[in-house]
Design an enzyme around this catalytic site. Structure first.
Site, mmCIF file in Angstrom:
data_model
loop_
_atom_site.group_PDB
_atom_site.id
_atom_site.type_symbol
_atom_site.label_atom_id
_atom_site.label_comp_id
_atom_site.label_asym_id
_atom_site.label_seq_id
_atom_site.Cartn_x
_atom_site.Cartn_y
_atom_site.Cartn_z
ATOM 1 N N ASP A 64 -9.696 16.995 -31.460
ATOM 2 C CA ASP A 64 -9.539 15.701 -30.798
ATOM 3 C C ASP A 64 -9.083 15.984 -29.371
ATOM 4 O OD1 ASP A 64 -8.786 13.236 -29.819
ATOM 5 O OD2 ASP A 64 -7.753 12.605 -31.646
ATOM 6 N N SER A 145 -21.026 8.911 -15.649
ATOM 7 C CA SER A 145 -21.709 7.646 -15.897
ATOM 8 C C SER A 145 -22.035 7.006 -14.557
ATOM 9 C CB SER A 145 -20.804 6.707 -16.705
ATOM 10 O OG SER A 145 -21.327 5.396 -16.753
ATOM 11 N N TYR A 160 -12.754 1.609 -18.430
ATOM 12 C CA TYR A 160 -13.800 2.625 -18.531
ATOM 13 C C TYR A 160 -14.391 3.013 -17.174
ATOM 14 C CZ TYR A 160 -18.091 4.956 -20.096
ATOM 15 O OH TYR A 160 -19.112 5.848 -20.281
ATOM 16 N N LYS A 164 -14.327 6.824 -15.235
ATOM 17 C CA LYS A 164 -15.520 7.534 -14.773
ATOM 18 C C LYS A 164 -15.488 7.744 -13.254
ATOM 19 C CE LYS A 164 -17.394 8.329 -18.717
ATOM 20 N NZ LYS A 164 -17.524 9.724 -19.222
#
Length: 245
Positions: A64, A145, A160, A164
């Site tokens: 993880d 992304s 998010y 990025k």
């Protein structure tokens, strides 16, 4: 890719989607490939999807990347078992849909930060040290992304895009550090548009738009790491035809 045959590649988030495609393609290209994931059984299952010789090169380790102790234990195991890391693909990333300004989502926001940013940096640290120790001109690839270069007008992305954007800045920071250290280690950011992966499964808004396949991103990874030593591919942006962003 010939210079990477028999060398060690580590792919985070390799249980599905982009990470699974990358792990399979690296193994097929001749690399000893270690797929890291929380759902390690899914990485093991990928062996059934590649030729036997590639399956023999594909290995799974439970990890993880949001847990620092997991990262340390895993990279020490890779060092002791496989010798070290030559290529690292930081693919692991999560999205927890919610509004950024809504109360009560601190755990979700922290999980996204810990996975998408801190996990990426910590894995890179261990890979970099492995390359230095063995005097290897390796390659670190971040799966970024388009949200790392602009903010799509899409609901509930919350933190998010911020994570990025951090990856975009981190890529350049790493490039500068690698140059200052006198190494020939490369770092590359690959920024896809929408890809058909499980990351969108929890989104409330149906995705009715052009989308890429995971294999499109995997092929970009092979291109970037397959360039001659003199070539630094810093950023690759990949969008599906007719994407709105």
């Amino acid at each position: 890719m010939d210079r990477w045959v028999g060398k060690v590649a580590v792919v985070t988030g390799a249980s599905s989607g982009i990470g699974a495609a990358i792990a399979k393609d690296l193994a097929k290209a001749g690399m000893i490939t270690i797929g890291l994931a929380r759902r390690v059984e899914r990485v093991e299952a990928l062996k059934k999807e590649v030729p036997a010789e590639a399956a023999a090169r594909l290995h799974a380790i439970k990890c993880d990347v949001s847990v620092e102790s997991d990262i340390e234990t895993t990279f020490r195991r890779i060092r002791d078992t496989y010798g070290g890391v030559d290529v690292l693909v930081n693919n692991a990333g999560i999205l927890r849909p919610c509004n950024l300004l809504d109360l009560g989502h601190t755990a979700d926001l922290r999980a996204v930060l810990d996975t998408n940013v801190l996990g990426l940096v910590l894995c890179s640290q261990w890979a970099y040290q492995s390359m230095l120790d063995r005097k290897v001109d390796g390659h670190i690839v971040h799966i970024n992304s388009i949200a790392g270069h602009s903010v799509p007008n899409f609901p509930k992305l919350n933190i998010y895009p911020g994570t990025k954007h951090a990856v975009t800045a981190i890529t350049e920071s790493m490039r500068q550090e690698l140059r200052a250290a006198g190494t020939k280690i490369k770092v590359t950011s690959i920024s896809p548009g929408a890809v058909k992966t499980a990351i969108f499964d929890d989104m409330e808004t149906p995705l009715d738009m052009p989308m890429l396949e995971s294999e499109d991103i995997s092929q970009a990874v092979l291109y970037a790491i397959g360039t001659p030593p003199r070539v630094q591919v810093h950023e690759i942006t990949i969008k599906p035809v007719s994407e709105q962003w």
